[in-house]
Design a protein around this motif. Structure first.
Motif, short mmCIF file in Angstrom:
data_model
loop_
_atom_site.label_atom_id
_atom_site.label_comp_id
_atom_site.label_asym_id
_atom_site.label_seq_id
_atom_site.Cartn_x
_atom_site.Cartn_y
_atom_site.Cartn_z
N LEU A 17 -37.82 17.84 -6.02
CA LEU A 17 -39.14 17.38 -6.41
C LEU A 17 -39.33 15.89 -6.10
CD1 LEU A 17 -39.59 19.24 -9.82
CD2 LEU A 17 -40.73 19.75 -7.65
N LEU A 18 -38.34 15.07 -6.44
CA LEU A 18 -38.46 13.64 -6.17
C LEU A 18 -38.48 13.35 -4.67
CD1 LEU A 18 -36.31 11.59 -8.73
CD2 LEU A 18 -38.79 11.65 -8.46
N GLU A 19 -37.62 14.02 -3.92
CA GLU A 19 -37.59 13.83 -2.47
C GLU A 19 -38.88 14.28 -1.80
OE1 GLU A 19 -34.18 15.94 -1.16
OE2 GLU A 19 -32.75 14.36 -1.72
N SER A 20 -39.57 15.24 -2.43
CA SER A 20 -40.78 15.79 -1.84
C SER A 20 -42.05 15.08 -2.30
CB SER A 20 -40.89 17.29 -2.17
OG SER A 20 -39.75 17.98 -1.70
N GLY A 21 -41.90 14.01 -3.09
CA GLY A 21 -43.05 13.23 -3.48
C GLY A 21 -43.75 13.66 -4.75
N ALA A 22 -43.07 14.44 -5.60
CA ALA A 22 -43.69 14.88 -6.85
C ALA A 22 -43.80 13.71 -7.83
CB ALA A 22 -42.87 16.01 -7.47
N GLU A 23 -44.75 13.82 -8.76
CA GLU A 23 -44.90 12.82 -9.80
C GLU A 23 -43.69 12.88 -10.73
OE1 GLU A 23 -46.72 15.47 -9.14
OE2 GLU A 23 -48.84 15.19 -9.60
N THR A 24 -43.34 11.74 -11.32
CA THR A 24 -42.17 11.71 -12.19
C THR A 24 -42.37 12.56 -13.44
OG1 THR A 24 -42.99 9.64 -13.16
CG2 THR A 24 -41.36 9.46 -11.42
N TRP A 25 -43.61 12.63 -13.94
CA TRP A 25 -43.85 13.47 -15.12
C TRP A 25 -43.64 14.94 -14.78
CZ3 TRP A 25 -47.36 17.39 -15.16
CH2 TRP A 25 -48.39 17.36 -14.21
N ARG A 26 -43.96 15.33 -13.53
CA ARG A 26 -43.74 16.72 -13.12
C ARG A 26 -42.24 17.00 -13.01
NH1 ARG A 26 -47.08 20.24 -10.64
NH2 ARG A 26 -48.55 18.59 -10.11
N VAL A 27 -41.49 16.04 -12.50
CA VAL A 27 -40.04 16.21 -12.40
C VAL A 27 -39.43 16.41 -13.79
CG1 VAL A 27 -37.89 15.11 -11.68
CG2 VAL A 27 -39.95 14.82 -10.29
N GLU A 28 -39.82 15.55 -14.72
CA GLU A 28 -39.29 15.66 -16.08
C GLU A 28 -39.70 16.99 -16.73
OE1 GLU A 28 -40.65 12.28 -18.21
OE2 GLU A 28 -39.16 10.91 -17.33
N ASP A 29 -40.96 17.35 -16.57
CA ASP A 29 -41.46 18.57 -17.20
C ASP A 29 -40.76 19.82 -16.65
OD1 ASP A 29 -43.61 19.96 -18.87
OD2 ASP A 29 -43.98 20.84 -16.91
N THR A 30 -40.62 19.89 -15.34
CA THR A 30 -39.99 21.05 -14.72
C THR A 30 -38.52 21.18 -15.14
OG1 THR A 30 -41.45 20.89 -12.80
CG2 THR A 30 -39.43 22.16 -12.53
N MET A 31 -37.80 20.06 -15.12
CA MET A 31 -36.38 20.10 -15.49
C MET A 31 -36.21 20.43 -16.97
SD MET A 31 -34.95 16.82 -13.32
CE MET A 31 -33.24 17.13 -13.74
N LEU A 32 -37.07 19.86 -17.81
CA LEU A 32 -36.96 20.14 -19.24
C LEU A 32 -37.22 21.61 -19.56
CD1 LEU A 32 -38.58 17.01 -20.95
CD2 LEU A 32 -36.22 17.81 -21.18
N ARG A 33 -38.21 22.19 -18.90
CA ARG A 33 -38.50 23.61 -19.14
C ARG A 33 -37.31 24.49 -18.79
NH1 ARG A 33 -43.94 24.88 -19.97
NH2 ARG A 33 -45.35 23.10 -19.74
N MET A 34 -36.61 24.14 -17.70
CA MET A 34 -35.42 24.89 -17.34
C MET A 34 -34.32 24.70 -18.38
SD MET A 34 -35.01 24.27 -13.25
CE MET A 34 -36.21 24.86 -12.05
N LEU A 35 -34.07 23.45 -18.73
CA LEU A 35 -32.96 23.15 -19.63
C LEU A 35 -33.17 23.70 -21.03
CD1 LEU A 35 -32.27 19.46 -18.54
CD2 LEU A 35 -30.93 21.48 -17.95
N ARG A 36 -34.40 23.76 -21.49
CA ARG A 36 -34.67 24.26 -22.84
C ARG A 36 -34.45 25.77 -22.96
NH1 ARG A 36 -40.05 20.48 -23.74
NH2 ARG A 36 -38.91 18.62 -24.46
#
Length: 253
Positions: A17-36
């Motif tokens: 996501l970061l390498e592809s230009g995603a917003e940082t809030w999207r990166v955090e949200d996507t990873m958190l949803r997986m981890l939870r």
């Protein structure tokens, strides 16, 4: 659940996501949803424009923390969409962790195809030229300038150059190509239209948009960093075009 595998999968997704230009809030949200989905007591992610830190912790286990630095960034909305869709499928129970890991890994390992990228550059620059009311030869010159610029950008990235130099090289090549086309191709052409259409793929519009999104979501450090990144990119484009026009000044008409 294999918590180590879940953490590795979330880390790969965040890098994509970061390498592809995603917003940082999207990166955090996507990873958190997986981890939870682990059900553990603590799942934290801190993402910035240049990397992130992620932690999984619970009283029943030793804490696991991973930090990743992301040096190269581009815009690839297709990869962002693919990772987002996989995270949704995983959170909804449509795929299991093993399937999620392998599919995210496939996206992570996939390499961009230079032929498709160059064709896209040509189509984009030609399309903008048409939108600006360009004639046939101006559209042709814009497509050629986009193609040459794409080669320069690809070569610079393969050589490991900094993004500032890569954008300078790409904009310099498109300026030189545009001037040569205006000078040698038949008919009367507007150099300004050709150059403006050709630089559009390099313009940091997505970076500016993401800076606004991050700022509105409270990520002020990332928002300011992305805004500065957009400014530096714009400066690199201006310098490259300026150098190209200065070099071929006798041909500019």
């Amino acid at each position: 659940m294999d918590y180590k595998l879940l953490l590795d999968t979330a880390v790969m997704a965040g890098e994509i996501l970061l390498e592809s230009g995603a917003e940082t809030w999207r990166v955090e949200d996507t990873m958190l949803r997986m981890l939870r989905m682990s059900g553990l007591k603590t799942a934290d992610v801190l993402a910035l424009t240049t990397g992130f830190v992620v932690t999984l912790d619970d009283p029943s286990m030793d804490s696991m923390t991973v930090m990743r630095s992301v040096e190269s960034r581009a815009t690839d909305l297709n990869r962002i969409h693919a990772v987002n869709q996989l995270s949704r499928d995983f959170c909804e129970g449509n795929i299991d962790l093993d399937a999620l890991f392998h599919r995210v890994r496939d996206i992570y390992r996939a390499k961009s195809e230079i032929k498709k990228n160059l064709i896209a550059m040509m189509a984009t620059t030609a399309g903008f030229a048409i939108m600006f009311g360009a004639g046939f030869y101006e559209v042709l010159a814009s497509a050629l300038a986009g193609f040459i610029s794409g080669i320069g950008v690809y070569g610079g990235k393969k050589a490991g150059m900094q993004s500032f130099l890569v954008n300078c090289i790409g904009s310099f090549l498109l300026a030189v190509t545009s001037i040569l086309c205006v000078h040698y191709l038949p008919g009367t052409m507007d150099l300004n239209v050709i150059i403006i259409a050709s630089i559009m793929p390099l313009v940091p519009g997505v970076a500016i948009t993401n800076a606004v999104y991050d700022t509105l979501h409270g990520d002020y450090i990332s928002g300011a960093a992305r805004m500065l990144e957009a400014f530096v990119t714009a400066a690199a484009i201006a310098i490259g075009v300026g150098l190209g026009m200065l070099l071929l000044r006798p041909l500019v008409r």
